[in-house]
Design a protein around this motif. Structure first.
Motif, PDB file in Angstrom:
ATOM      1  N   PRO A 130      74.330  47.555   5.516  1.00  0.00           N
ATOM      2  CA  PRO A 130      74.599  46.158   5.720  1.00  0.00           C
ATOM      3  C   PRO A 130      73.393  45.429   5.176  1.00  0.00           C
ATOM      4  O   PRO A 130      73.433  44.458   4.383  1.00  0.00           O
ATOM      5  N   LEU A 131      72.039  45.872   5.268  1.00  0.00           N
ATOM      6  CA  LEU A 131      71.212  45.036   4.922  1.00  0.00           C
ATOM      7  C   LEU A 131      70.879  44.913   3.438  1.00  0.00           C
ATOM      8  O   LEU A 131      70.793  44.238   2.624  1.00  0.00           O
ATOM      9  N   LEU A 148      73.231  42.577   2.464  1.00  0.00           N
ATOM     10  CA  LEU A 148      72.575  41.314   2.676  1.00  0.00           C
ATOM     11  C   LEU A 148      71.779  40.652   1.511  1.00  0.00           C
ATOM     12  O   LEU A 148      71.817  39.605   1.401  1.00  0.00           O
ATOM     13  N   ASN A 170      73.604  39.734  -1.626  1.00  0.00           N
ATOM     14  CA  ASN A 170      74.215  38.520  -1.465  1.00  0.00           C
ATOM     15  C   ASN A 170      73.323  37.280  -1.191  1.00  0.00           C
ATOM     16  O   ASN A 170      73.720  36.312  -1.678  1.00  0.00           O
ATOM     17  N   GLY A 173      72.884  51.727  10.555  1.00  0.00           N
ATOM     18  CA  GLY A 173      73.725  50.671  10.588  1.00  0.00           C
ATOM     19  C   GLY A 173      73.047  49.260  10.208  1.00  0.00           C
ATOM     20  O   GLY A 173      73.446  48.209  10.009  1.00  0.00           O
ATOM     21  N   THR A 174      71.605  49.440  10.260  1.00  0.00           N
ATOM     22  CA  THR A 174      70.673  48.370   9.544  1.00  0.00           C
ATOM     23  C   THR A 174      70.691  48.724   7.883  1.00  0.00           C
ATOM     24  O   THR A 174      70.723  47.731   7.195  1.00  0.00           O
TER      25      THR A 174
END
Lengths: 604, 596
Positions: free
Chosen positions: A264-265, A268, A271, A260-261
């Motif tokens: 999305p990381l 991130l 982005n 889960g890290t």
């Protein structure tokens, strides 16, 4: 295909099996498929190059629109150009996938073939040290890791290098300062991916471990269900299963936290770069340092960079696992059989079936205590010899040595009067029929199992061997008779049936020396006795060595070897041994304590 | 690698359209509804954040970057403001995404854990006939791999599918809102992509199935060859074995190559469709811009959204496959859950306060399979304290007598009685607590020797020492460095066959049951253990009703009565001396054992 075993040279050292050792090991395969690899990598290069072209076309179109110089024909041209390039990408992409991933499968196939043919040449001492499960993991899991590294790993590494360099070049062409600025978060991404994917690997191993514990618990509970029911232990088992299940849940959630890290990381960080482009790039457009088309193209190139950066960590991990796995495989490939025939073997002796053992000592590697000590005995050709002794007295080891499965130091084992080490290994083995204690049947028909050593055997030969081993009638009782399949998908054979089929397999060969290692322990005594008598009659001119934990069936042997603590403590006929060997007499008494009741004189 | 314990199951496909199946699955998830609702709510946030970012990009371009109507300072400030917002949305997206993953994992795992416990609980209550008819490997697969399969569906698919759905509708909504004509054009591509995906998932499923089957074949061949390596070498079969292996290996390679080809075609095709979309945006969008019906910002945003749009579609086929395989697993799990192979329970199960140990088989008929009776009209009475030995060949029905007495099975005809009460009227747990069973294979729990002897009972050290002495375990335990607290079983010390037997006697003595069943080991133990076992047997038999499935002649001689069985019938009975004198089947058995 015969060249496979010579294709690569295994590294001779086990320690420090690093990246370069791995490369040396697989280099011959890379060379073998070099054309395929070359074309594949060129196709990959083409994909990457063409992918960079698309944003340029889009930029052109946007700039045309912004400047007001656009016309419908120009736009259609641009759109068609994009389609053309995309078609080129599609074809090239198919090509590299087919060629490079196909290569990794070829590599896997060739390595597996090599591994297997090498395994077939290894001897008992090796298999003693390496459990079957471990070798199977090598041939499946480890090879899969090598395949991944050699396929996807190779592609991803090449792709990431080409893509990032090309994208960077294009970005730098638009604006060098902006490029440097947007690159700031990228190393962070690579680093994070690497760290997290290691933690994922660890977490995954833990989950797998917990899963196998859970599985084993369920398996052993179900396998012993009658005992748990008899002892009223089912509630305790349910509690135990619950405990393991909770631990499994916990480990899974922990793993999910890392997963889960990571993902999305990655988004991130990508982005974050986009944010930098937005903030600084937007300013550059406003101050008219770059065009709006440049700005849009820049964003597209940035998207292209995210994947290679994520790939770096992933690829490093992939290679690491591939190298570790290859190291494990290499360990098997450098193993050499200890039991090898001489380079210039002597001619096979005339007196086949005559066996002499002189001052034989034997110990397993890594065990201090010798298993056999100072063994001396002689067997004349055509003799029927029984071997008795307690569990652990060395009977099976002796059989393995006589069957030429273990190496013997020189001048201890004479085969027809010649030191066995001077004789060709295959020649000696081809005159032995051996029935080991542990029964192994193969997944094929009963007939094929019995004819395993001689596939050309006729049905009559097969049936004769089965009849001697007292299994013919039982085989005929199966619906498919001799064509009944053995194994998982076939009929469920009892232990005694399996033992007798294994025995028939040896009997059929009619070799000069027959060695039977306690191979009738699961049949009842009456049957064992009948079979051994039939064997003795059938093998009247052949040397027959029979181990049994029951003395009764061996009573009529020409000679009986009595073993204790790795030594032959007595040799003689039953009557002689009863009279002069108290140890033998004790075993006899133990086995027939009740039978001697009122009948002592009968066999004394 | 899947660990199947020798059990290999052909892949099956679940029926995605089976409503009854879905209802049961939903019922299973119902107790975890707060987690599921939370995950869905988080989905909206995750999707919202994901969609907001390209939109912000659009705002930056249209409102400030190309907006020459505003002053430069104003434009720069606007960019800074939106960039700040961008950063904020990005961070929020990260956090909600992480939370969603955790909530999902936790919820899914809890559902799976509950299912596993439910199934295990159900399984342990089933009768022995069920266990005889179902291979252990199959049941283990249900408990582990099948449940694991369903977990995949719960955690990764259902919610991500939901995510994707919201995402796609969200994107389409934004596209329609920005420019409905162009959006309509994009939407026309969706059926093409979905059709391609379904076609591909069908092909790839077949390809994967072939790969798995071939890998299983390689594994089976390897296992067999390695186990039989001595036979292969001694019988000089290396060349054939090698050739067979190479053939298998090559077939596996060909199957994997087929899969590579399919994947190699699918991915480029989807991307080609993506290029069609881009081309369409540029052409149609460009014309619109020239006509002043659209801004450049909208065009750029369209291009960005297309990327987001194609990603979930590409993964759709994978997810569809997971759902299918999970449904097949669910079907198998529910089938097991629905099996009602239970021993009929009495309305008022009796638990008598005292047990004397009188056993009676009254005209019992029984068979494991219909039409194959093992016991026929079998009658037998054993008085309290009597020692009865049963001898006979394998398959004569000796073990069946014990299975009926333990009530692992109920007789087809007739009755089995303990102290005059039909076993079917007794509480099975009470019954089994009254019967001590010493079997050939003694189960060793992984734990200390103390735990292994006491099981669930309690006893002080003095009492335990006395029992150790009677079970002949005293010397053995004394020799261990940690004595009674030595770990045995998995990960601990290995016990020999003889030591296991003695352990079983010790368990029996602790529980002090009135009835003893002794299924003697046939395996050879050394003389020393043999002596110990004999003494432990003597101590255990004293004062108990005992039934011995006899292999050792010493125990047979000690019996009060010996039963000779053949094909489910008693053909002789009497004391050792009587039977020897009769010169019947028993005498012949002794003779052959003698080897005279």
């Amino acid at each position: 295909m015969a060249g496979v075993s010579e294709a690569g040279k295994p590294q001779q050292t086990m320690a420090d099996f690093g990246f370069f050792s791995a490369v040396r090991l697989v280099r011959p395969f890379f060379r073998r498929y070099r054309l395929r690899l070359l074309v594949g990598l060129l196709a990959l290069l083409a994909v990457d190059f063409l992918q960079l072209v698309i944003p340029r076309i889009i930029k052109g179109a946007v700039d045309l629109l912004a400047s007001g110089a656009a016309s419908e024909t120009l736009l259609v041209d641009k759109a068609l150009l994009i389609l053309l390039v995309a078609a080129g990408i599609a074809v090239s992409r198919f090509l590299w996938r087919y060629l490079v991933l196909g290569f990794s499968r070829l590599l896997e196939r060739d390595l597996r073939d090599w591994l297997f043919s090498h395994l077939l040449r290894l001897d008992y001492p090796f298999f003693q040290k390496k459990p079957v499960g471990e070798i199977m993991a090598l041939a499946t899991n480890d090879l899969a890791a090598v395949q991944l590294a050699g396929g996807m790993g190779l592609v991803a590494a090449a792709d990431a290098c080409i893509m990032s360099l090309a994208a960077l070049a294009c970005m730098a062409y638009i604006s060098l300062p902006l490029t440097l600025l947007t690159l700031l978060p990228m190393p962070l991404l690579a680093l994070l991916t690497r760290v997290l994917s290691r933690r994922i690997h660890k977490g995954f191993t833990r989950v797998q471990h917990q899963f196998s514990k859970l599985t084993e618990f369920a398996r052993s509970t179900i396998a012993n269900i009658h005992l748990f029911k008899a002892y009223g232990r089912t509630a305790a088992q349910i509690r135990g299963f619950d405990y393991l299940g909770r631990a499994y849940v916990r480990d899974n959630v922990r793993l999910a936290a890392v997963h889960g890290t990571l993902f999305p990381l990655a988004g991130l960080v990508g982005n974050l770069s986009l944010f930098l482009v937005l903030f600084f790039g937007g300013r550059l457009v406003i101050v008219q340092k770059i065009s709006i088309g440049d700005f849009v193209a820049f964003v597209s190139y940035l998207y292209m960079l995210t994947w290679p950066m994520m790939a770096i960590g992933w690829v490093a991990n992939l290679f690491q696992r591939g190298v570790t796995s290859l190291g494990r495989i290499n360990e098997v490939l450098i193993a050499r059989p200890q039991l090898v025939g001489p380079e210039a073997p002597l001619a096979p002796p005339a007196a086949v079936g005559e066996i002499e053992v002189r001052n034989l000592d034997f110990g397993y590697e890594g065990q201090e205590r010798p298993v056999l000590q100072n063994i001396n005995f002689q067997i004349k050709a055509g003799e029927f010899v029984g071997v008795v002794g307690k569990t652990g007295s060395g009977k099976s080891t002796l059989c393995n040595i006589l069957a030429r499965l273990y190496p013997v130091a020189g001048e201890a084992f004479f085969w027809g009067g010649v030191d066995v080490n001077q004789l060709d290994l295959a020649a000696v083995r081809s005159s032995i029929a051996y029935v080991p204690q542990e029964v192994v049947l193969f997944s094929r028909s009963i007939a094929a199992n019995i004819a395993f050593g001689k596939p050309s055997a006729s049905q009559a030969e097969i049936e004769e061997a089965a009849a001697i081993c007292g299994i013919h009638d039982e085989i005929m009782a199966f619906a498919d008779g001799y064509q009944t399949m053995v194994g998982e998908k076939g009929v469920k054979l009892s232990g005694g049936q399996r033992q007798r089929i294994a025995l028939a397999r040896a009997v059929l060969l009619k070799r000069s020396v027959v060695i039977i290692d306690d191979s009738l322990s699961a049949v009842d005594m009456e049957t064992e006795q009948a079979i051994i008598q039939a064997l003795a009659r059938y093998f009247v001119n052949r040397t027959c060595i029979v181990v049994s934990h029951r003395i009764a069936p061996l009573k009529n042997a020409d000679s009986i070897l009595v073993m204790a603590d790795g030594a032959v403590v007595a040799q003689g006929r039953h009557g002689e041994l009863m009279a002069r060997n108290s140890f033998y007499a004790t075993i006899c008494r133990q086995q027939r304590v009740d039978l001697s009741h009122g009948e002592e004189g009968h066999h004394a | 690698m899947r660990n199947d314990y020798g059990y290999f199951e052909e892949d099956q496909l679940g029926r995605v359209g089976d409503a009854r199946l879905w209802r049961r699955i939903i019922l299973l998830g119902l107790p975890e509804w707060p987690g599921i609702v939370l995950a869905v709510l988080l989905s909206f946030l995750v999707v919202g954040c994901g969609l907001a970012l390209p939109y912000l990009l659009r705002l930056v371009i249209d409102d400030f970057v190309v907006n020459t109507a505003l002053g430069q300072a104003e434009r720069l400030a606007g960019i800074a403001r939106l960039a700040g917002l961008f950063l904020l949305v990005m961070a929020a997206g990260f956090i909600v995404n992480f939370c969603q993953v955790l909530v999902l994992a936790w919820t899914g795992q809890k559902i799976m854990h509950r299912m596993r416990q439910m199934l295990f609980n159900h399984l342990l209550g089933l009768n022995m006939r069920f266990f005889n008819n179902n291979p252990g490997g199959k049941l283990v697969t249900r408990l582990t791999n099948d449940i694991q399969n369903m977990n995949e569906m719960f955690t990764s698919v259902i919610v991500t599918l939901f995510n994707d759905f919201i995402n796609l509708t969200g994107i389409l909504a934004v596209l329609f809102w920005m420019n409905w004509r162009l959006a309509l054009l994009m939407a026309a591509l969706v059926p093409l992509v979905v059709g391609n995906t379904i076609w591909f998932s069908r092909l790839s499923r077949e390809a994967f199935r072939a790969i798995r089957t071939h890998l299983a074949r390689i594994n089976a061949f390897l296992q067999e060859s390695l186990a039989g390596i001595a036979i292969i070498q001694l019988f000089l079969r290396e060349p054939e074995t090698e050739a067979s292996f190479k053939k298998l290996d090559h077939e596996y390679y060909e199957k994997s190559l087929y899969q590579i080809k399919i994947f190699g075609m699918f991915m480029p095709l989807i991307e080609l469709l993506g290029a069609v979309a881009i081309g369409a945006i540029i052409w149609y969008g460009g014309v619109q811009i020239m006509a002043g019906a659209m801004t450049i910002g909208v065009l750029v945003a369209f291009l960005s959204y297309m990327r987001l749009f194609f990603q979930p579609l590409k993964e759709l086929s994978q997810k569809y496959a997971i759902v299918q395989s999970a449904l097949a697993s669910a079907e198998r799990i529910f089938e097991l859950q629905d099996s009602r192979a239970l021993l009929p329970a009495a309305a008022n199960p009796q638990r008598p306060a005292h047990c004397r140990g009188r056993i009676e088989f009254a005209r019992v008929g029984f068979g494991y399979a219909p039409g194959q009776p093992v016991l026929k009209d079998f009658s037998l009475t054993i008085e309290p304290g009597e020692i009865l030995a049963i001898v006979g060949a394998t398959g004569s029905g000796k073990s069946t007598v014990i299975n009926l007495l333990e009530r692992f099975y109920d007789p087809d005809q007739g009755r089995v009685l303990l102290d005059g009460v039909d076993l079917r009227d007794l509480d099975p747990e009470w019954l089994r607590s009254q019967i001590g069973l010493v079997m050939q294979d003694v189960f060793v729990l992984s734990g200390t020797i103390r735990e292994n002897i006491l099981l669930d009972s309690h006893l002080d050290d003095a009492g335990l020492q006395a029992i150790l002495a009677r079970a002949q375990l005293q010397d053995f335990v004394a020799r261990l460095p940690e004595g009674l607290d030595t770990k045995v079983g998995e990960g601990g010390r290995d016990l020999s066959a003889g030591e296991r037997q003695l352990l079983a006697f010790a368990r029996l003595l602790v529980r002090d049951c009135r009835v003893l069943i002794l299924d003697e080991a046939t395996s050879s133990v050394d003389a020393e253990s043999e002596m110990y076992i004999e003494q432990a047997t003597r101590a255990s038999l004293a004062g108990r009703t005992s039934i011995i499935i006899a292999h050792r002649l010493s125990t047979v001689r000690r019996a009060d009565r010996i039963l000779v069985m053949e094909k489910g019938e008693i053909i002789e009975q009497g004391s050792h001396a009587q039977l020897v004198a009769a010169h019947g089947q028993y005498y012949r058995l002794l003779e052959s054992g003698n080897g005279s």
